[in-house]
Design a protein around this motif. Structure first.
Motif, mmCIF file in Angstrom:
data_model
loop_
_atom_site.group_PDB
_atom_site.id
_atom_site.type_symbol
_atom_site.label_atom_id
_atom_site.label_comp_id
_atom_site.label_asym_id
_atom_site.label_seq_id
_atom_site.Cartn_x
_atom_site.Cartn_y
_atom_site.Cartn_z
ATOM 1 N N GLN A 271 5.854 3.644 7.454
ATOM 2 C CA GLN A 271 5.856 3.503 5.997
ATOM 3 C C GLN A 271 7.254 3.668 5.429
ATOM 4 O O GLN A 271 7.668 2.914 4.541
ATOM 5 C CB GLN A 271 4.897 4.531 5.382
ATOM 6 C CG GLN A 271 3.422 4.225 5.600
ATOM 7 C CD GLN A 271 2.541 5.336 5.056
ATOM 8 O OE1 GLN A 271 2.870 6.522 5.172
ATOM 9 N NE2 GLN A 271 1.420 4.966 4.476
ATOM 10 N N ARG A 272 7.986 4.661 5.934
ATOM 11 C CA ARG A 272 9.358 4.849 5.465
ATOM 12 C C ARG A 272 10.205 3.611 5.765
ATOM 13 O O ARG A 272 11.025 3.185 4.944
ATOM 14 C CB ARG A 272 9.981 6.084 6.133
ATOM 15 C CG ARG A 272 9.455 7.396 5.628
ATOM 16 C CD ARG A 272 10.387 8.550 5.996
ATOM 17 N NE ARG A 272 10.571 8.643 7.430
ATOM 18 C CZ ARG A 272 9.795 9.338 8.242
ATOM 19 N NH1 ARG A 272 8.753 9.988 7.749
ATOM 20 N NH2 ARG A 272 10.039 9.393 9.535
ATOM 21 N N GLN A 273 10.010 3.038 6.948
ATOM 22 C CA GLN A 273 10.821 1.888 7.330
ATOM 23 C C GLN A 273 10.509 0.678 6.455
ATOM 24 O O GLN A 273 11.426 -0.027 6.005
ATOM 25 C CB GLN A 273 10.546 1.561 8.800
ATOM 26 C CG GLN A 273 11.669 0.823 9.482
ATOM 27 C CD GLN A 273 11.542 0.886 10.975
ATOM 28 O OE1 GLN A 273 10.497 0.572 11.546
ATOM 29 N NE2 GLN A 273 12.626 1.269 11.645
ATOM 30 N N ARG A 274 9.239 0.452 6.172
ATOM 31 C CA ARG A 274 8.870 -0.696 5.319
ATOM 32 C C ARG A 274 9.353 -0.498 3.888
ATOM 33 O O ARG A 274 9.817 -1.445 3.242
ATOM 34 C CB ARG A 274 7.357 -0.897 5.354
ATOM 35 C CG ARG A 274 6.863 -1.585 6.618
ATOM 36 C CD ARG A 274 5.370 -1.797 6.587
ATOM 37 N NE ARG A 274 4.670 -0.549 6.822
ATOM 38 C CZ ARG A 274 3.403 -0.312 6.446
ATOM 39 N NH1 ARG A 274 2.737 -1.230 5.771
ATOM 40 N NH2 ARG A 274 2.840 0.841 6.712
ATOM 41 N N LEU A 275 9.269 0.737 3.387
ATOM 42 C CA LEU A 275 9.740 0.989 2.030
ATOM 43 C C LEU A 275 11.262 0.848 1.949
ATOM 44 O O LEU A 275 11.789 0.297 0.977
ATOM 45 C CB LEU A 275 9.323 2.389 1.589
ATOM 46 C CG LEU A 275 9.584 2.720 0.114
ATOM 47 C CD1 LEU A 275 8.801 1.792 -0.790
ATOM 48 C CD2 LEU A 275 9.229 4.171 -0.177
ATOM 49 N N SER A 276 11.957 1.297 2.968
ATOM 50 C CA SER A 276 13.415 1.140 2.995
ATOM 51 C C SER A 276 13.789 -0.342 3.022
ATOM 52 O O SER A 276 14.737 -0.770 2.341
ATOM 53 C CB SER A 276 13.988 1.850 4.218
ATOM 54 O OG SER A 276 15.368 1.632 4.329
ATOM 55 N N GLU B 3 0.827 -1.209 0.000
ATOM 56 C CA GLU B 3 0.000 0.000 0.000
ATOM 57 C C GLU B 3 0.861 1.258 0.000
ATOM 58 O O GLU B 3 0.446 2.303 -0.508
ATOM 59 C CB GLU B 3 -0.956 0.005 1.202
ATOM 60 C CG GLU B 3 -0.351 0.441 2.525
ATOM 61 C CD GLU B 3 0.477 -0.648 3.195
ATOM 62 O OE1 GLU B 3 0.994 -0.399 4.294
ATOM 63 O OE2 GLU B 3 0.593 -1.754 2.620
ATOM 64 N N VAL B 4 2.072 1.162 0.551
ATOM 65 C CA VAL B 4 2.977 2.311 0.507
ATOM 66 C C VAL B 4 3.358 2.608 -0.939
ATOM 67 O O VAL B 4 3.350 3.761 -1.379
ATOM 68 C CB VAL B 4 4.235 2.047 1.357
ATOM 69 C CG1 VAL B 4 5.143 3.268 1.334
ATOM 70 C CG2 VAL B 4 3.867 1.683 2.784
ATOM 71 N N ALA B 5 3.696 1.569 -1.690
ATOM 72 C CA ALA B 5 4.057 1.752 -3.098
ATOM 73 C C ALA B 5 2.870 2.290 -3.893
ATOM 74 O O ALA B 5 3.044 3.147 -4.772
ATOM 75 C CB ALA B 5 4.524 0.427 -3.693
ATOM 76 N N ASP B 6 1.649 1.819 -3.576
ATOM 77 C CA ASP B 6 0.462 2.316 -4.289
ATOM 78 C C ASP B 6 0.261 3.807 -4.039
ATOM 79 O O ASP B 6 -0.068 4.560 -4.962
ATOM 80 C CB ASP B 6 -0.780 1.536 -3.843
ATOM 81 C CG ASP B 6 -0.750 0.084 -4.323
ATOM 82 O OD1 ASP B 6 -0.016 -0.205 -5.293
ATOM 83 O OD2 ASP B 6 -1.452 -0.748 -3.717
ATOM 84 N N ARG C 87 2.716 5.784 -6.067
ATOM 85 C CA ARG C 87 2.334 5.823 -7.484
ATOM 86 C C ARG C 87 1.257 6.880 -7.717
ATOM 87 O O ARG C 87 1.251 7.573 -8.729
ATOM 88 C CB ARG C 87 1.834 4.452 -7.932
ATOM 89 C CG ARG C 87 2.926 3.389 -8.002
ATOM 90 C CD ARG C 87 2.409 2.110 -8.657
ATOM 91 N NE ARG C 87 3.409 1.061 -8.645
ATOM 92 C CZ ARG C 87 3.465 0.083 -7.748
ATOM 93 N NH1 ARG C 87 2.552 0.035 -6.781
ATOM 94 N NH2 ARG C 87 4.414 -0.835 -7.803
ATOM 95 N N GLU C 88 0.337 7.014 -6.775
ATOM 96 C CA GLU C 88 -0.715 8.022 -6.917
ATOM 97 C C GLU C 88 -0.153 9.434 -6.819
ATOM 98 O O GLU C 88 -0.577 10.347 -7.532
ATOM 99 C CB GLU C 88 -1.775 7.816 -5.828
ATOM 100 C CG GLU C 88 -2.579 6.530 -5.991
ATOM 101 C CD GLU C 88 -3.554 6.333 -4.841
ATOM 102 O OE1 GLU C 88 -3.615 7.223 -3.971
ATOM 103 O OE2 GLU C 88 -4.247 5.292 -4.819
ATOM 104 N N LEU C 89 0.837 9.619 -5.932
ATOM 105 C CA LEU C 89 1.429 10.941 -5.754
ATOM 106 C C LEU C 89 2.438 11.275 -6.850
ATOM 107 O O LEU C 89 2.810 12.434 -7.012
ATOM 108 C CB LEU C 89 2.112 11.027 -4.382
ATOM 109 C CG LEU C 89 1.186 10.927 -3.173
ATOM 110 C CD1 LEU C 89 2.001 10.825 -1.896
ATOM 111 C CD2 LEU C 89 0.252 12.121 -3.113
#
Length: 563
Positions: free
Chosen positions: A470-475, A449-452, A455-457
């Motif tokens: 969210q930053r930690q999961r994306l990292s 959901e972070v990647a989604d 993509r929207e932004l």
């Protein structure tokens, strides 16, 4: 023993300046030539007016007068073309010089061999921006200084031709400028260096405050932080005022010399004219040249002040470029790195350092190991050793059965990827963050959901549009997408709730266990429970090893993990 590598090439302030002018030398030369021609044309103007007065106007020759006017118009065409043309050429050359210096600074900061000693983010920013910009101004300093000297030379020669006495007066003033300027430039250099240093410290405090703004707000320390920045900014302001005072003194003294030159030449010229030793045209030319000479003297003053600040910044950049490397590349005669057959992906053998005291560790290929380190200094030193940001005082780190120092650094850091706890995110689209096939990494890190949302932004705004979790999961997803043979993570789930943390730990294990080696330094019970083995490090060495459930009966371990 660590592999030794050659130190950085010794740089000086002058070599940094030469670096700035290397690619921009044609532009700098063209700018200097055009500004010099502009100044020489200006110097010739009063001479032409004086000649016209004696040769044509005094005799009442209309044709002669128009001829001199035509010559003067031609001079002004050349003067205007050179003056207007020097601007864009000079700016382009200055920008290129600044860019080349900044590239050298950034390359030194990003060199995989690292550098000994700590450089704060603010200091790095100050050197790469303010100091690089000042060194880029060497193009302006060169153009102003050479054109001023050329104009002084031509005008002084013209005064000698007009009257040796007038030329002598001008020559004395020029010599005074030449000798006084270096004396005044020394304190200006010192104060410019102090001002740049104070600005770097102020920038460092500002960067620290911005990075820790949320934490400061959480503990109610905003006012204390603001007071600290206010104090540092005042130090920077006072340093700039002192540098400005030295610069004003420099320019004031040289401008005063120029004013005295004008008065002296005008007085001597008037006296000679009254005695009949100068014609009206020669008097006009002499006074005009004397008035013109104020400009070149001011240009030399400006060039001297600019050169002083340029030299101070170039010296700071040279000090940075001369910083010793933290580690070296393997020597040419070392054997190539060939993975061993003992099944050990990563080994730490009897390592001693600032905090570690004989640390021994063996991690098998495909193993998922969690490490609990009860001291922050030990944890940071271990991460630096595994990333080979520096080498241990004694002992060694083995990768695939080969000493780490025998790998080329780029090769080593493709094999062993160490992800810090505060990994930075940049403004970029998802494809640039995670690569063309990010699916498995996103699923394992529970970051779909972070990647989604990104993509929207359209792009990731440096992580500012994400929460801490969210930053930690994306990292973590970015690190998993690289899929290195050995992945070392530092507290990758500290900002997650217990349910998400357990899911991420399971995803991490499912994605990498048995294929690649994973080491997680953490105190999270959810991650520790998912690991094949837990290693407990205390007082700089391994004191316990086993499954999480087994180690909870150890009071020391339980005190760190379950407290």
């Amino acid at each position: 023993m660590s592999a030794s590598g050659p130190g950085p090439t010794v740089q000086t302030a002058w070599s940094v300046t030469r670096l700035a002018l290397r690619r921009s030398r044609k532009g700098a030369g063209a700018t200097t030539l055009m500004v010099s021609v502009h100044q020489i044309c200006e110097a010739s103007t009063p001479v032409i007016v004086g000649l016209a007065l004696d040769d044509a106007i005094a005799r009442g020759s209309v044709a002669g007068t128009w001829a001199w006017i035509a010559l003067l118009a031609g001079i002004y065409v050349v003067l205007s073309a050179c003056g207007n043309g020097a601007g864009p050429v000079g700016v382009r050359a200055c920008t290129r010089a600044e860019h080349d210096v900044r590239q050298a600074v950034v390359a030194r900061f990003l060199d995989p061999r690292g550098m000994k000693g700590e450089r704060s983010t603010g200091e790095a920013l100050s050197i790469a921006s303010s100091d690089a910009s000042e060194v880029g101004n060497s193009v302006h300093a060169l153009a102003s200084g050479v054109s001023g000297l050329a104009a002084l030379g031509v005008a002084t020669l013209a005064l000698f031709v007009t009257s040796p006495l007038l030329g002598l007066v001008a020559l004395v003033s020029v010599l005074v400028v030449v000798f006084v300027a270096p004396l005044l430039a020394r304190p200006l250099q010192q104060r410019s260096a102090a001002q740049q240093e104070a600005a770097a410290q102020s920038a460092a405090v500002a960067v620290d405050l911005v990075e820790g703004l949320r934490v400061l707000g959480g503990i109610g320390a905003e006012q204390t932080a603001a007071d600290r920045y206010r104090e540092m900014s005042q130090v920077s302001r006072r340093a700039r005022v002192r540098a400005g005072a030295a610069e004003a003194l420099f320019e004031g003294v040289t401008s005063t010399i120029g004013g005295f030159l004008l008065v002296a030449v005008a007085a001597v010229g008037a006296l000679l004219a009254m005695r009949g030793e100068l014609t009206a045209g020669q008097l006009v030319a002499g006074v005009g040249l004397a008035q013109f000479l104020v400009g070149p003297v001011s240009r030399i003053a400006y060039a001297g002040a600019l050169a002083a600040t340029t030299y101070a910044s170039a010296r700071r950049i040279a000090d940075l470029l001369n910083t010793d490397y933290a580690v070296g590349e393997p020597a040419a005669d070392l054997p190539g790195a060939v993975p061993g057959q003992d099944g050990i992906a990563l080994g730490v053998e009897r390592v001693h350092g600032g905090h570690l005291r004989g640390l021994d560790l063996r991690v098998l290929m495909g193993e998922f190991v969690a490490m609990v380190v009860d001291d922050l200094g030990e944890r940071l030193e271990l991460l630096d050793l595994l990333a080979r940001r520096h080498d241990p005082a004694t002992g060694r780190v083995m990768v695939d059965g080969v000493p780490a120092e025998q790998y080329p650094l780029d090769d080593l850091r493709r094999r062993v990827v160490v992800v810090p706890h505060d990994a930075s995110l940049f403004t970029e689209p998802v494809a640039d963050i995670l690569g063309p096939r990010p699916g498995p990494a996103l699923v394992a890190a529970r970051a779909e959901e972070v990647a989604d949302s990104i993509r929207e932004l359209g792009s990731l705004q440096g992580g500012r549009n994400l929460s801490g979790g969210q930053r930690q999961r994306l990292s973590l997803a970015r690190a998993l997408a690289i899929d290195p043979p050995v992945l070392v993570l530092d507290e990758p789930t500290s900002a997650l709730d217990a349910v998400t943390e357990a899911a991420v730990a399971a995803g991490l294990r499912d994605l990498r266990a048995g294929r690649h080696t994973t080491i997680v330094i953490t105190s999270s019970a959810g991650v520790l429970a998912a690991a094949d083995r837990v290693v407990f490090v205390s007082e700089g060495r391994v004191v316990a090893s086993g499954r999480h459930e087994e180690l909870t009966f150890d009071e020391r371990y339980a005190g760190v993990v379950l407290a």
